[in-house]
Design a protein around this motif. Sequence first.
Motif, PDB file in Angstrom:
ATOM      1  N   MET A 128       2.979  -5.920  -5.703  1.00 54.40           N
ATOM      2  CA  MET A 128       2.991  -5.411  -4.344  1.00 54.40           C
ATOM      3  C   MET A 128       2.994  -6.645  -3.438  1.00 54.40           C
ATOM      4  SD  MET A 128       0.037  -3.239  -2.387  1.00 54.40           S
ATOM      5  CE  MET A 128       0.446  -1.697  -3.202  1.00 54.40           C
ATOM      6  N   LEU A 141      -4.142  -7.543  -0.723  1.00 50.41           N
ATOM      7  CA  LEU A 141      -3.818  -6.471  -1.678  1.00 50.41           C
ATOM      8  C   LEU A 141      -2.837  -6.979  -2.731  1.00 50.41           C
ATOM      9  CD1 LEU A 141      -3.386  -3.117   0.260  1.00 50.41           C
ATOM     10  CD2 LEU A 141      -4.985  -3.629  -1.576  1.00 50.41           C
ATOM     11  N   GLU A 142      -1.864  -7.775  -2.281  1.00 51.43           N
ATOM     12  CA  GLU A 142      -0.910  -8.373  -3.226  1.00 51.43           C
ATOM     13  C   GLU A 142      -1.658  -9.081  -4.360  1.00 51.43           C
ATOM     14  OE1 GLU A 142       2.312 -10.580  -1.484  1.00 51.43           O
ATOM     15  OE2 GLU A 142       2.351 -12.046  -3.108  1.00 51.43           O
ATOM     16  N   SER A 169      -2.180  -6.779 -12.823  1.00 53.23           N
ATOM     17  CA  SER A 169      -0.898  -6.893 -13.519  1.00 53.23           C
ATOM     18  C   SER A 169      -0.888  -8.093 -14.476  1.00 53.23           C
ATOM     19  CB  SER A 169       0.189  -7.024 -12.454  1.00 53.23           C
ATOM     20  OG  SER A 169       1.455  -6.858 -12.993  1.00 53.23           O
ATOM     21  N   ARG A 174      -2.288  -1.704 -16.110  1.00 48.98           N
ATOM     22  CA  ARG A 174      -1.366  -0.920 -15.308  1.00 48.98           C
ATOM     23  C   ARG A 174      -2.188  -0.297 -14.179  1.00 48.98           C
ATOM     24  NH1 ARG A 174      -0.041   4.527 -15.307  1.00 48.98           N
ATOM     25  NH2 ARG A 174      -1.428   4.985 -17.062  1.00 48.98           N
ATOM     26  N   LEU A 175      -1.785  -0.570 -12.937  1.00 51.50           N
ATOM     27  CA  LEU A 175      -2.519   0.000 -11.805  1.00 51.50           C
ATOM     28  C   LEU A 175      -2.181   1.486 -11.706  1.00 51.50           C
ATOM     29  CD1 LEU A 175      -4.442  -0.808  -9.479  1.00 51.50           C
ATOM     30  CD2 LEU A 175      -2.427  -0.946  -8.022  1.00 51.50           C
ATOM     31  N   LYS A 176      -3.130   2.318 -12.094  1.00 50.71           N
ATOM     32  CA  LYS A 176      -2.901   3.765 -12.086  1.00 50.71           C
ATOM     33  C   LYS A 176      -3.004   4.334 -10.685  1.00 50.71           C
ATOM     34  CE  LYS A 176      -5.389   6.358 -14.806  1.00 50.71           C
ATOM     35  NZ  LYS A 176      -6.561   6.781 -15.640  1.00 50.71           N
ATOM     36  N   GLU A 177      -4.002   3.850  -9.944  1.00 51.04           N
ATOM     37  CA  GLU A 177      -4.247   4.400  -8.611  1.00 51.04           C
ATOM     38  C   GLU A 177      -4.789   3.339  -7.686  1.00 51.04           C
ATOM     39  OE1 GLU A 177      -6.196   8.242  -7.920  1.00 51.04           O
ATOM     40  OE2 GLU A 177      -6.451   8.350 -10.099  1.00 51.04           O
ATOM     41  N   MET A 178      -4.471   3.503  -6.413  1.00 52.60           N
ATOM     42  CA  MET A 178      -5.078   2.712  -5.351  1.00 52.60           C
ATOM     43  C   MET A 178      -5.538   3.728  -4.307  1.00 52.60           C
ATOM     44  SD  MET A 178      -3.199   0.034  -2.790  1.00 52.60           S
ATOM     45  CE  MET A 178      -3.133  -1.295  -3.993  1.00 52.60           C
ATOM     46  N   ARG A 179      -6.804   4.041  -4.334  1.00 47.10           N
ATOM     47  CA  ARG A 179      -7.308   5.042  -3.386  1.00 47.10           C
ATOM     48  C   ARG A 179      -7.760   4.361  -2.099  1.00 47.10           C
ATOM     49  NH1 ARG A 179     -10.888   9.093  -7.332  1.00 47.10           N
ATOM     50  NH2 ARG A 179      -9.250   9.335  -8.930  1.00 47.10           N
ATOM     51  N   VAL A 231      -3.503  -6.592  -6.725  1.00 47.89           N
ATOM     52  CA  VAL A 231      -2.556  -5.952  -7.644  1.00 47.89           C
ATOM     53  C   VAL A 231      -2.141  -6.938  -8.730  1.00 47.89           C
ATOM     54  CG1 VAL A 231      -0.240  -4.948  -7.818  1.00 47.89           C
ATOM     55  CG2 VAL A 231      -1.747  -4.283  -5.933  1.00 47.89           C
ATOM     56  N   GLU A 289      -1.769   4.317  -0.870  1.00 39.32           N
ATOM     57  CA  GLU A 289      -2.231   5.151  -1.990  1.00 39.32           C
ATOM     58  C   GLU A 289      -1.100   6.050  -2.494  1.00 39.32           C
ATOM     59  OE1 GLU A 289      -6.026   7.105  -1.477  1.00 39.32           O
ATOM     60  OE2 GLU A 289      -5.375   8.884  -2.551  1.00 39.32           O
TER      61      GLU A 289
END
Lengths: 227, 227
Positions: free
Chosen positions: A205, B188-189, B196, B201-206, B192, A189
Amino acid sequence: MTLEPLSDTAIVHSWHKNAQPWTTAVREGHIQSRKLITDRAIIDAVVDQHPRSVLDLGCGEGWLARALSAKGIDVLGIDVVPELVKQAQSMGGGQFEVLSYEEIGAGKLNQQFDVAVSNFALLGHESVLGLFQEMPSLLAPNGSFIVQTIHPVVGCGAYRYEDGWHEGSWAGFSHDFSDPAPWYFRTLESWVRLYSDHGFRLKEMREPLHPQLEKLASVVLIGALID
Amino acid sequence: MTLEPLSDTAIVHSWHKNAQPWTTAVREGHIQSRKLITDRAIIDAVVDQHPRSVLDLGCGEGWLARALSAKGIDVLGIDVVPELVKQAQSMGGGQFEVLSYEEIGAGKLNQQFDVAVSNFALLGHESVLGLFQEMPSLLAPNGSFIVQTIHPVVGCGAYRYEDGWHEGSWAGFSHDFSDPAPWYFRTLESWVRLYSDHGFRLKEMREPLHPQLEKLASVVLIGALID
């Protein structure tokens, strides 16, 4: 001067002490995860951006700069440890300079690159923040900032999964190493936020897998500068 | 018709069978990780975007739509399972329609929203791809697409860490549940990359943490549409 044990300064202190055994370990291929997976992963990530010029942050003894130079890319490697820069210069394959992240954060590197890359070398706290803040001015339009680091979810160990200092270890390395560097752990994060907060779009990523262990060997973050 | 056991169709089939016990489990708060962490995490992620209108994809019995409606947001919840939509409609707090991801992917939802959200409901393969492809046309300018899902690194179980079908399980649920749905695991790759590759645009990954177990409870991805 007393050294704060968990601090950016302590990291640099440790690398001053371990420059020689580190050079040996890298050049003789002692670090299996690098040989098998992560060296290739970082080279591929850089080459995939088709850069003409690359800034290698925390270049150490220079292996990555040499590998990229061999592909016709202009590379400037910087490192805060003079002994490592000397080792890099002695092998050629790129320009190498002694420069700290703090100096770069203060604007002392007046150049632009297509790609900035850091391979397992963003280990500090404020120093890394300073680099991210300066990064947009170090990159050409459409430039990329690529970071390979320990995969946070795998590398968190027994600590709570949150940002903070972790003690270092030389487990698995030779007895020539001493005073392991602490490192500032960041969650995924937080890595994503570092990019997002500093003008980057996270393009990729990548999560390289160890081929035998089938475990995550690292994470590679590729951010593109937003116009 | 023979049902392919690991397929998008099998997921829908399972939810048709489990609509009633699921409604009970959600409404009576049987799922601890939801009560303690993830319900709040997804509400916060949506509210932080200050939307006036929200599309809730895979709304189930409608709890998230109700929670957002209570904050003055216009919500349309869609789900492929008529029994769940009926349950949602009976409680009010939003509009609810029976609609499949495939139908949305084919352009059948001719509306735009400030936020589209999916809470543990993107479980398939092609159906999810189709949604991402259609998503830019479902969002207003500067719209966001928010997905909460099992944290891949934690939820991979004994499988190799790579995209592919995993068998489902109702472990921890009551005996009223049957025929657990398979789900298509993404790294996760890959999550994302989904953002993309489809104009986000990935702003956040909480990464919400379970407060007692100190384990990752989920991941929340927040992507903003690029102009």
